[in-house]
Design a protein around this motif. Structure first.
Motif, PDB file in Angstrom:
ATOM      1  N   LEU A 178       0.828  -1.212   0.000  1.00  0.00           N
ATOM      2  CA  LEU A 178       0.000   0.000   0.000  1.00  0.00           C
ATOM      3  C   LEU A 178       0.861   1.260   0.000  1.00  0.00           C
ATOM      4  N   ALA A 179       1.950   1.236   0.764  1.00  0.00           N
ATOM      5  CA  ALA A 179       2.874   2.379   0.755  1.00  0.00           C
ATOM      6  C   ALA A 179       3.482   2.550  -0.628  1.00  0.00           C
ATOM      7  N   ALA A 180       3.846   1.454  -1.261  1.00  0.00           N
ATOM      8  CA  ALA A 180       4.407   1.514  -2.622  1.00  0.00           C
ATOM      9  C   ALA A 180       3.392   2.094  -3.603  1.00  0.00           C
ATOM     10  N   MET A 181       2.136   1.697  -3.468  1.00  0.00           N
ATOM     11  CA  MET A 181       1.090   2.250  -4.343  1.00  0.00           C
ATOM     12  C   MET A 181       0.929   3.749  -4.118  1.00  0.00           C
ATOM     13  N   ASN A 182       0.945   4.186  -2.857  1.00  0.00           N
ATOM     14  CA  ASN A 182       0.817   5.612  -2.553  1.00  0.00           C
ATOM     15  C   ASN A 182       1.993   6.406  -3.112  1.00  0.00           C
ATOM     16  N   ILE A 183       3.198   5.872  -2.984  1.00  0.00           N
ATOM     17  CA  ILE A 183       4.385   6.549  -3.510  1.00  0.00           C
ATOM     18  C   ILE A 183       4.331   6.603  -5.032  1.00  0.00           C
ATOM     19  N   THR A 184       3.874   5.522  -5.648  1.00  0.00           N
ATOM     20  CA  THR A 184       3.743   5.502  -7.109  1.00  0.00           C
ATOM     21  C   THR A 184       2.724   6.533  -7.566  1.00  0.00           C
ATOM     22  N   ASP A 185       1.625   6.647  -6.835  1.00  0.00           N
ATOM     23  CA  ASP A 185       0.619   7.663  -7.146  1.00  0.00           C
ATOM     24  C   ASP A 185       1.224   9.059  -7.025  1.00  0.00           C
ATOM     25  N   ASP A 186       1.973   9.309  -5.969  1.00  0.00           N
ATOM     26  CA  ASP A 186       2.654  10.608  -5.803  1.00  0.00           C
ATOM     27  C   ASP A 186       3.567  10.885  -6.992  1.00  0.00           C
ATOM     28  N   TYR A 187       4.301   9.865  -7.419  1.00  0.00           N
ATOM     29  CA  TYR A 187       5.226  10.016  -8.550  1.00  0.00           C
ATOM     30  C   TYR A 187       4.481  10.411  -9.819  1.00  0.00           C
ATOM     31  N   PHE A 188       3.404   9.697 -10.138  1.00  0.00           N
ATOM     32  CA  PHE A 188       2.669   9.997 -11.364  1.00  0.00           C
ATOM     33  C   PHE A 188       2.001  11.363 -11.309  1.00  0.00           C
ATOM     34  N   GLU A 189       1.503  11.761 -10.148  1.00  0.00           N
ATOM     35  CA  GLU A 189       0.930  13.101 -10.006  1.00  0.00           C
ATOM     36  C   GLU A 189       1.996  14.171 -10.221  1.00  0.00           C
ATOM     37  N   ALA A 190       3.184  13.962  -9.645  1.00  0.00           N
ATOM     38  CA  ALA A 190       4.276  14.925  -9.815  1.00  0.00           C
ATOM     39  C   ALA A 190       4.730  14.967 -11.274  1.00  0.00           C
ATOM     40  N   LYS A 191       4.797  13.815 -11.898  1.00  0.00           N
ATOM     41  CA  LYS A 191       5.205  13.739 -13.308  1.00  0.00           C
ATOM     42  C   LYS A 191       4.212  14.500 -14.188  1.00  0.00           C
ATOM     43  N   GLU A 192       2.934  14.342 -13.914  1.00  0.00           N
ATOM     44  CA  GLU A 192       1.899  15.047 -14.672  1.00  0.00           C
ATOM     45  C   GLU A 192       2.017  16.560 -14.477  1.00  0.00           C
ATOM     46  N   ARG A 193       2.278  16.988 -13.252  1.00  0.00           N
ATOM     47  CA  ARG A 193       2.461  18.426 -12.985  1.00  0.00           C
ATOM     48  C   ARG A 193       3.664  18.971 -13.747  1.00  0.00           C
ATOM     49  N   VAL A 194       4.745  18.207 -13.800  1.00  0.00           N
ATOM     50  CA  VAL A 194       5.943  18.635 -14.525  1.00  0.00           C
ATOM     51  C   VAL A 194       5.637  18.785 -16.009  1.00  0.00           C
ATOM     52  N   VAL A 195       4.920  17.828 -16.588  1.00  0.00           N
ATOM     53  CA  VAL A 195       4.565  17.906 -18.011  1.00  0.00           C
ATOM     54  C   VAL A 195       3.730  19.157 -18.270  1.00  0.00           C
ATOM     55  N   LYS A 196       2.763  19.422 -17.399  1.00  0.00           N
ATOM     56  CA  LYS A 196       1.932  20.622 -17.560  1.00  0.00           C
ATOM     57  C   LYS A 196       2.769  21.897 -17.433  1.00  0.00           C
TER      58      LYS A 196
END
Length: 90
Positions: free
Chosen positions: A55-73
């Motif tokens: 579950l921690a790994a899933m939460n960290i992965t979610d954080d990563y993808f959200e940050a990646k999306e913000r960077v692209v924007k």
């Protein structure tokens, strides 16, 4: 080059980690991981160590993808602003 070994503790497991990034970076990463683990323990009914880790790994992965999306924007917005500046300075 011999990499320094850093001793860390994650989920009550002692690990010896070698990293080119140095002890401070490793400890910062471990602190972040441990905070996510504590967040899962506090907010879920997961009991097993494996469930908590997953579950921690899933939460960290979610954080990563959200940050990646913000960077692209932000990169897209920076390109747009750069074009506007170029138009106004020509």
């Amino acid at each position: 080059m011999i990499l320094p070994v850093v001793e860390v503790n994650i989920l009550e497991q002692k690990l010896l980690v070698k990293s080119e990034d140095g002890e401070e970076h490793v400890k910062m990463v471990v602190d972040y991981l441990n905070s996510k683990i504590e967040e899962v323990k506090k907010n879920s009914k997961a009991v097993s160590t494996l469930d908590v880790a997953l579950l921690a790994a899933m939460n960290i992965t979610d954080d990563y993808f959200e940050a990646k999306e913000r960077v692209v924007k932000l990169e897209g917005r920076a390109r747009e602003l750069s074009k506007l500046i170029d138009k106004r300075t020509d």
